[in-house]
Write an enzyme that holds these catalytic residues in place. Structure first.
Site, PDB file in Angstrom:
ATOM      1  N   LYS A 182      47.015  30.493  47.417  1.00  0.00           N
ATOM      2  CA  LYS A 182      46.148  30.603  46.246  1.00  0.00           C
ATOM      3  C   LYS A 182      45.572  29.227  45.979  1.00  0.00           C
ATOM      4  O   LYS A 182      46.298  28.236  45.985  1.00  0.00           O
ATOM      5  CB  LYS A 182      46.959  31.071  45.034  1.00  0.00           C
ATOM      6  CG  LYS A 182      46.259  30.848  43.691  1.00  0.00           C
ATOM      7  CD  LYS A 182      47.246  30.704  42.541  1.00  0.00           C
ATOM      8  CE  LYS A 182      46.572  30.070  41.341  1.00  0.00           C
ATOM      9  NZ  LYS A 182      47.477  29.900  40.184  1.00  0.00           N
ATOM     10  N   TRP A 212      45.987  37.709  39.847  1.00  0.00           N
ATOM     11  CA  TRP A 212      46.056  38.042  38.427  1.00  0.00           C
ATOM     12  C   TRP A 212      46.082  36.819  37.508  1.00  0.00           C
ATOM     13  O   TRP A 212      46.647  36.853  36.427  1.00  0.00           O
ATOM     14  CB  TRP A 212      47.234  38.981  38.135  1.00  0.00           C
ATOM     15  CG  TRP A 212      47.160  40.223  38.963  1.00  0.00           C
ATOM     16  CD1 TRP A 212      46.412  41.331  38.709  1.00  0.00           C
ATOM     17  CD2 TRP A 212      47.842  40.488  40.185  1.00  0.00           C
ATOM     18  NE1 TRP A 212      46.576  42.260  39.708  1.00  0.00           N
ATOM     19  CE2 TRP A 212      47.462  41.769  40.632  1.00  0.00           C
ATOM     20  CE3 TRP A 212      48.744  39.763  40.971  1.00  0.00           C
ATOM     21  CZ2 TRP A 212      47.933  42.341  41.797  1.00  0.00           C
ATOM     22  CZ3 TRP A 212      49.216  40.333  42.138  1.00  0.00           C
ATOM     23  CH2 TRP A 212      48.817  41.607  42.538  1.00  0.00           C
ATOM     24  N   HIS A 213      45.439  35.750  37.954  1.00  0.00           N
ATOM     25  CA  HIS A 213      45.407  34.525  37.167  1.00  0.00           C
ATOM     26  C   HIS A 213      44.011  34.260  36.609  1.00  0.00           C
ATOM     27  O   HIS A 213      43.602  33.114  36.444  1.00  0.00           O
ATOM     28  CB  HIS A 213      45.872  33.330  38.009  1.00  0.00           C
ATOM     29  CG  HIS A 213      47.292  33.436  38.450  1.00  0.00           C
ATOM     30  ND1 HIS A 213      47.870  32.551  39.359  1.00  0.00           N
ATOM     31  CD2 HIS A 213      48.274  34.311  38.122  1.00  0.00           C
ATOM     32  CE1 HIS A 213      49.138  32.900  39.561  1.00  0.00           C
ATOM     33  NE2 HIS A 213      49.398  33.963  38.819  1.00  0.00           N
ATOM     34  N   TYR A 214      43.271  35.312  36.316  1.00  0.00           N
ATOM     35  CA  TYR A 214      41.912  35.147  35.790  1.00  0.00           C
ATOM     36  C   TYR A 214      41.959  34.547  34.382  1.00  0.00           C
ATOM     37  O   TYR A 214      42.918  34.747  33.630  1.00  0.00           O
ATOM     38  CB  TYR A 214      41.166  36.481  35.810  1.00  0.00           C
ATOM     39  CG  TYR A 214      41.845  37.631  35.121  1.00  0.00           C
ATOM     40  CD1 TYR A 214      41.620  37.880  33.774  1.00  0.00           C
ATOM     41  CD2 TYR A 214      42.710  38.477  35.816  1.00  0.00           C
ATOM     42  CE1 TYR A 214      42.243  38.938  33.132  1.00  0.00           C
ATOM     43  CE2 TYR A 214      43.339  39.538  35.184  1.00  0.00           C
ATOM     44  CZ  TYR A 214      43.098  39.762  33.844  1.00  0.00           C
ATOM     45  OH  TYR A 214      43.717  40.812  33.198  1.00  0.00           O
TER      46      TYR A 214
END
Length: 579
Positions: free
Chosen positions: A414, A514-516
């Site tokens: 990531k 899922w780190h928006y």
């Protein structure tokens, strides 16, 4: 090996990412109830409080718990309680909540305009009830650049960690990845730590040794029962502003509806420091501001929304850290391990891994969470062609998978930041409808460079001596990329040069971790104290305010921020009362 078995490895992978902890057994967590928590149907038509917090998620729960120590607080959560729901609390049931598409599900699916499937929380505790559980603090440089008080930040992290953070158990696969990272130069080996330190480390988890998830909702244990009211299934539709006789609009109340559709109003009591705080998340917070009349003038007018303040930056700066992964089939059995080790590189990528025979957590289930065909996740099928028949066939194929499909694991990367940004817009005035969001993955060349270097680092880990036990010597890295690309990871089209061009592999295999974040960023929509620009008595405190995602995983910092700002707001209140 039958390559057809790998068609659903993308589904497998999502479950891996969410399960960041490995434990030998799981016990059902006994249902918990708070004396101050109840269904919104019991709320009076009109009520008054010192503070109204909108969103009982990762930031909202610690914020409300802190404010309740010296004020009256109303916490409004659109979802239900996580307690007594084994699909949330039990590690072995992971994936069931993400597969649940009912209106009462704790997870609400959305698909970005980029074609990447994603999810948002709809439950007390927010994303901490659904996520991978990995717990790691932000870097000291991040804290300094944001301008936070370092001492209070550390105290706030510690406050959170007393209730929700644990050390995971590390076994063979994770040890091999850790040692491989160190072998190829991602050094030093920092052992177990919550701190963000360059090199390789074992991070924390919100799953305890019995496999029970601990969430931001647990932080309500700190609350003063006499100072807080938590209403579940309370959907806030609008923030109310007083304008007459005011130099600028002042937030003074909210309208919300309970599960029956009945309308309620909650107002701030008279007082110079009383405030409304929006903590509805990176999608929910900018959406609610727009629905309340704060946003780009032309966009609001197009939806027939009365303008309160023309704020063109609401909904801008949306980002999601792109994640890419490589599946490695193993010649030897591997333990079920969830993401526990992370390599924090110097070039701006985080390397993590997961493994096991059944990534869904339980030996009796083949429900692969967010990437399951049960929720319509079929990347090789265009959205308009995802018919019930196509889904039924996919589910049938998934249920017939051989165990060989699960002997191995993933190593993923990531990127930090990211530099690429997009925007969020309303689709309608319906609060329950997801807004339209575009993240523009890899639009900035720097993001793509980091991904390429991250994938190259994964190749070196796979080729390391430390990892040799878990790879087939006959399988080239290109064949592993081909294997990975056979999984339905997103809705993007494929290209012929995908496995010969790492850049194209990054673009074609992009997923979310899922780190928006973004949409209400500091300096654009809120000031450094998270006050909304152009109005009074309104703040936004959650991940929507971030310009970049903190650390390897933001949840620790989002919980910390709720506590941190709660303390600061109370200190302001006490100083005002003393003067």
């Amino acid at each position: 090996m039958v390559l057809g078995l790998w068609r659903f490895l993308g589904a497998v992978f999502a479950a891996v990412l969410f399960l960041h902890g490995s434990f030998s057994s799981a016990e059902a967590m006994p249902p918990r109830t708070y004396s101050f928590m109840r269904n919104a149907t019991s709320a009076p038509p009109v009520s008054y409080y010192d503070y109204i917090v909108i969103g009982g998620g990762t930031a909202g729960c610690p914020l409300a718990a802190t404010l309740s120590q010296n004020a009256s607080v109303l916490l409004l959560e659109r979802g239900g309680s996580p307690y007594g729901n084994p699909n949330i609390t039990e590690l072995e049931a992971f994936g069931a909540a993400l597969s649940d598409l009912s209106p009462s599900s704790p997870s609400q699916r959305f698909i970005s305009e980029d074609g990447v499937i994603n999810a948002r929380g709809r439950v007390l505790g927010g994303g901490s009830c659904l996520n991978a559980g990995f717990y790691s603090r932000a870097a000291p440089e991040y804290v300094r650049d944001v301008g936070w008080d370092g001492k209070l930040v550390n105290e706030s992290y510690t406050w959170v960690e007393r209730l929700v953070a644990f050390e995971p158990e590390i076994r063979q696969w994770q040890s091999a990845v850790r040692d491989g990272l160190v072998e190829i130069g991602v050094v030093p080996n920092n052992g177990f730590t919550y701190d963000h330190i360059s090199g390789t480390k074992v991070g924390g988890t919100i799953f305890d040794r019995l496999g029970r998830r601990h969430t931001a909702a647990d932080l309500l244990e700190y609350a003063n029962p006499k100072g807080i009211t938590v209403l579940l299934y309370a959907s806030v539709h609008k923030i109310l502003f007083r304008r007459k006789g005011m130099p600028r609009p002042m937030a003074h109340g909210v309208t919300f509806r309970d599960s029956t559709g009945a309308k309620h109003r909650a107002y701030l009591r008279q007082g110079p420091k009383n405030e409304i705080v929006v903590s509805a998340g990176a999608l929910g917070s900018p959406q609610l501001l727009m629905l309340s009349g704060l946003g780009p003038k032309a966009h609001l007018q197009a939806h027939n929304i009365s303008l309160v303040v023309d704020q063109p930056m609401v909904g801008q700066g949306m980002s999601d850290n792109p994640m890419n992964a490589v599946f490695i089939p193993s010649p030897n059995p591997v333990e079920v391990s969830l993401i526990q080790v992370v390599g924090i590189t110097q070039f701006g990528s985080f390397i993590e891994a997961a493994s096991g025979e059944n990534f869904a957590g339980g030996s009796s289930t083949k429900d692969y969470g967010m990437f399951s065909p049960k929720i319509g996740q079929l990347s090789t099928v265009p959205p308009k062609q995802r018919t019930p028949e196509a889904l039924a066939k996919a589910i049938e194929d998934m249920n017939s998978l051989d165990k060989a499909a699960f002997q191995g694991g993933f190593i993923l990367e990531k990127i930090t930041g990211p530099m690429s940004t997009g925007h969020l817009e309303l689709r309608s005035r319906n609060l329950k409808e997801n807004p339209s969001v575009t993240f523009n993955y890899f639009q900035d060349p720097e993001d793509l460079r980091k991904c390429v270097e991250g994938i190259s680092t994964i190749e070196r880990v796979i080729d390391s001596k430390a990892f040799a036990t878990f790879k087939y010597d006959s399988m080239s890295f290109e064949s592993l990329l081909n294997l990975t690309l056979s999984a339905p990871v997103n809705l993007l089209p494929r290209h012929r040069n995908t496995t010969t061009s790492i850049e194209q592999f990054c673009k074609d295999s992009v997923m979310t971790i899922w780190h928006y974040h973004g949409g209400c960023q500091v300096g654009m929509v809120v000031d450094s104290e998270y006050r909304v620009l152009g109005v009074d008595a309104l703040r936004v405190i959650d991940g929507s305010t971030f310009n970049h995602s903190p650390g390897t995983n933001p949840q620790a910092t989002v919980m910390m921020l709720g506590r941190y700002m709660g303390v600061k707001i109370l200190n302001e209140r006490l100083a005002s009362e003393a003067s």
